[in-house]
Design an enzyme around this catalytic site. Structure first.
Site, PDB file in Angstrom:
ATOM      1  N   CYS A  56      -6.353  10.793  17.793  1.00 49.01           N
ATOM      2  CA  CYS A  56      -7.270  10.022  16.960  1.00 49.01           C
ATOM      3  C   CYS A  56      -6.915  10.245  15.487  1.00 49.01           C
ATOM      4  O   CYS A  56      -6.653  11.376  15.073  1.00 49.01           O
ATOM      5  CB  CYS A  56      -8.711  10.465  17.219  1.00 49.01           C
ATOM      6  SG  CYS A  56      -9.910   9.546  16.211  1.00 49.01           S
ATOM      7  N   CYS A  60     -12.154  14.780  12.139  1.00 48.36           N
ATOM      8  CA  CYS A  60     -13.381  15.514  12.465  1.00 48.36           C
ATOM      9  C   CYS A  60     -13.027  16.949  12.862  1.00 48.36           C
ATOM     10  O   CYS A  60     -12.285  17.168  13.821  1.00 48.36           O
ATOM     11  CB  CYS A  60     -14.123  14.822  13.608  1.00 48.36           C
ATOM     12  SG  CYS A  60     -14.366  13.049  13.322  1.00 48.36           S
ATOM     13  N   CYS A  63     -13.212  18.345  16.552  1.00 53.86           N
ATOM     14  CA  CYS A  63     -12.730  17.540  17.675  1.00 53.86           C
ATOM     15  C   CYS A  63     -11.292  17.864  18.091  1.00 53.86           C
ATOM     16  O   CYS A  63     -10.364  17.731  17.285  1.00 53.86           O
ATOM     17  CB  CYS A  63     -12.842  16.060  17.332  1.00 53.86           C
ATOM     18  SG  CYS A  63     -12.468  15.017  18.756  1.00 53.86           S
ATOM     19  N   CYS A 100     -21.058   5.977  30.494  1.00 53.19           N
ATOM     20  CA  CYS A 100     -20.591   5.897  29.112  1.00 53.19           C
ATOM     21  C   CYS A 100     -19.076   6.023  29.077  1.00 53.19           C
ATOM     22  O   CYS A 100     -18.506   6.877  29.760  1.00 53.19           O
ATOM     23  CB  CYS A 100     -21.221   7.006  28.284  1.00 53.19           C
ATOM     24  SG  CYS A 100     -23.024   7.027  28.408  1.00 53.19           S
ATOM     25  N   CYS A 131     -22.542   2.051  28.374  1.00 47.19           N
ATOM     26  CA  CYS A 131     -22.542   2.609  27.025  1.00 47.19           C
ATOM     27  C   CYS A 131     -21.092   2.845  26.622  1.00 47.19           C
ATOM     28  O   CYS A 131     -20.268   3.205  27.466  1.00 47.19           O
ATOM     29  CB  CYS A 131     -23.325   3.923  27.013  1.00 47.19           C
ATOM     30  SG  CYS A 131     -23.317   4.760  25.406  1.00 47.19           S
ATOM     31  N   CYS A 191     -27.314   4.682  20.497  1.00 45.73           N
ATOM     32  CA  CYS A 191     -27.285   6.087  20.905  1.00 45.73           C
ATOM     33  C   CYS A 191     -26.662   6.828  19.723  1.00 45.73           C
ATOM     34  O   CYS A 191     -25.498   6.592  19.385  1.00 45.73           O
ATOM     35  CB  CYS A 191     -26.426   6.220  22.168  1.00 45.73           C
ATOM     36  SG  CYS A 191     -26.151   7.928  22.681  1.00 45.73           S
ATOM     37  N   ARG A 263     -31.164  13.850  24.328  1.00 49.24           N
ATOM     38  CA  ARG A 263     -30.201  14.229  25.358  1.00 49.24           C
ATOM     39  C   ARG A 263     -29.511  15.552  25.061  1.00 49.24           C
ATOM     40  O   ARG A 263     -28.999  15.778  23.960  1.00 49.24           O
ATOM     41  CB  ARG A 263     -29.135  13.141  25.499  1.00 49.24           C
ATOM     42  CG  ARG A 263     -28.055  13.503  26.510  1.00 49.24           C
ATOM     43  CD  ARG A 263     -27.015  12.436  26.665  1.00 49.24           C
ATOM     44  NE  ARG A 263     -27.610  11.214  27.157  1.00 49.24           N
ATOM     45  CZ  ARG A 263     -27.232  10.001  26.751  1.00 49.24           C
ATOM     46  NH1 ARG A 263     -26.314   9.863  25.843  1.00 49.24           N
ATOM     47  NH2 ARG A 263     -27.805   8.931  27.261  1.00 49.24           N
TER      48      ARG A 263
END
Length: 346
Positions: A56, A60, A63, A100, A131, A191, A263
């Site tokens: 990616c 972040c 991550c 998801c 999702c 979400c 959640r």
């Protein structure tokens, strides 16, 4: 007792006052709000599949899928539609009502959209809520996903606006808010939550919840993640967050967002049964369930079902999701499992 109203005008001082309440009082208040709005003995079950892993372009710091850090995760191409549908079918058989799909992208490219739309359509045909989390979305792509039948779009705010630059520099906080606006404009449910335990101050946890609660429309689903430290990422050596502080965060989220599903997401493998039970009492009523949560470990599905059963709780059923066979199969699985095997695994 007065029914909790949905507010969008929370102040820093008010959120701090909630966090500062005596622990038992806070849990009682949160549990009371939860009971006003939900069945306290039901938990909504979602399964998350990584449909494209690694490389990616975002940085972040938490991550392992970021291309900026040296971790053990290999780059994988976008999964074929049929493989995704196969996984969704298996998730449904295990009791999930929402499926998801997540891709490690800054944003989905035009060439990927036909495959993504096809995935949504076919998973939807199985009778599951759908999702996706694919990074930033412009208005056009948000409408295309809605047209394909996508129910929810996940886009976390991650942390407070003040701490955000310490965690991510490749996109702005406003970029995230714009994506949420585009999702809302397309008519999908949102979400959105964040991650705690990233070395932030308590004030940043207040700030994250304030941002979420003060959105024009609160997210229907609010995942609260506890950082999973991964070797090779900049946060691998950050101090652990105190577990009571995590439970407080769940309780305050429930009070501030009374109608949202809260959640328990990443980090559940570090939580024993007692801690998860306290989170359920504090108002968490949704879990990610299955072998993996994108690339971080998730408690074994059978162990999850054993805990839910042990607490006298049940998986939530969708009104349009008649699934007596799955319910029967879950009950028999639980009955057949030697309770001694899992009972003390706390």
């Amino acid at each position: 007792m007065e029914h909790a109203i949905v507010r969008h005008d929370w102040t820093h001082q008010q959120v701090k006052a909630l966090f500062d309440m005596p622990f038992n009082d806070l849990l009682f208040k949160a549990a009371s709000v939860h009971r006003e709005n939900f069945n306290p003995n039901e938990v909504q079950i979602s399964t998350l599949l990584s449909i494209k892993t690694g490389a990616c372009p975002e940085d972040c710091k938490y991550c392992p899928q970021s291309g900026h850090y040296k971790t053990d995760f290999e780059r994988e191409r976008l999964m074929e539609v049929e493989k995704v549908v196969e996984q969704a079918r298996a998730a449904k058989e295990k009791g999930a009502t929402r499926f998801c799909m997540g891709a490690a992208w800054s944003d989905p490219k035009d060439r990927d959209m036909p495959y993504i739309e096809k995935m949504v359509q076919e998973v939807k045909e199985l009778g599951l809520e759908t999702c996706m989390t694919l990074g930033m979305l412009d208005n056009q792509k948000a409408h295309a996903l809605k047209e394909a039948g996508l129910d929810y779009y996940n886009h976390n705010l991650d942390t407070s606006p003040e701490y955000y630059q310490q965690i991510i520099t490749t996109r702005t906080y406003q970029d995230r808010l714009n994506t949420i606006d585009n999702v809302r404009d397309a008519g999908m449910k949102v979400c959105s939550g964040g991650i705690v335990g990233m070395g932030e101050q308590a004030a940043d946890r207040y700030g994250l919840l304030m941002q979420l609660a003060n959105l024009d429309q609160q997210p229907e689903s609010v995942p609260i993640n506890m950082l999973v430290k991964v070797k090779g990422t900049p946060l691998e050596d950050v101090d652990d967050l105190d577990h009571f502080e995590f439970i407080r965060t769940i309780a305050v989220a429930r009070i501030m967002m009374p109608k949202s599903y809260v959640r328990l997401s990443a980090g559940r493998t570090a939580m024993n049964e007692q801690m998860q039970s306290m989170c359920f009492f504090a108002g968490a009523n949704s879990i990610f369930y299955g072998d993996k949560l994108l690339t971080t470990e998730n408690p074994e599905a059978d162990a999850d079902m054993m805990l839910i059963k042990k607490l006298g709780m049940n998986p939530e059923k969708r009104e349009d999701y008649s699934d007596e066979a799955v319910a029967a199969s879950l009950s028999s699985k639980v009955a057949d499992k030697a309770t001694s095997e899992l009972f003390y695994e706390a």
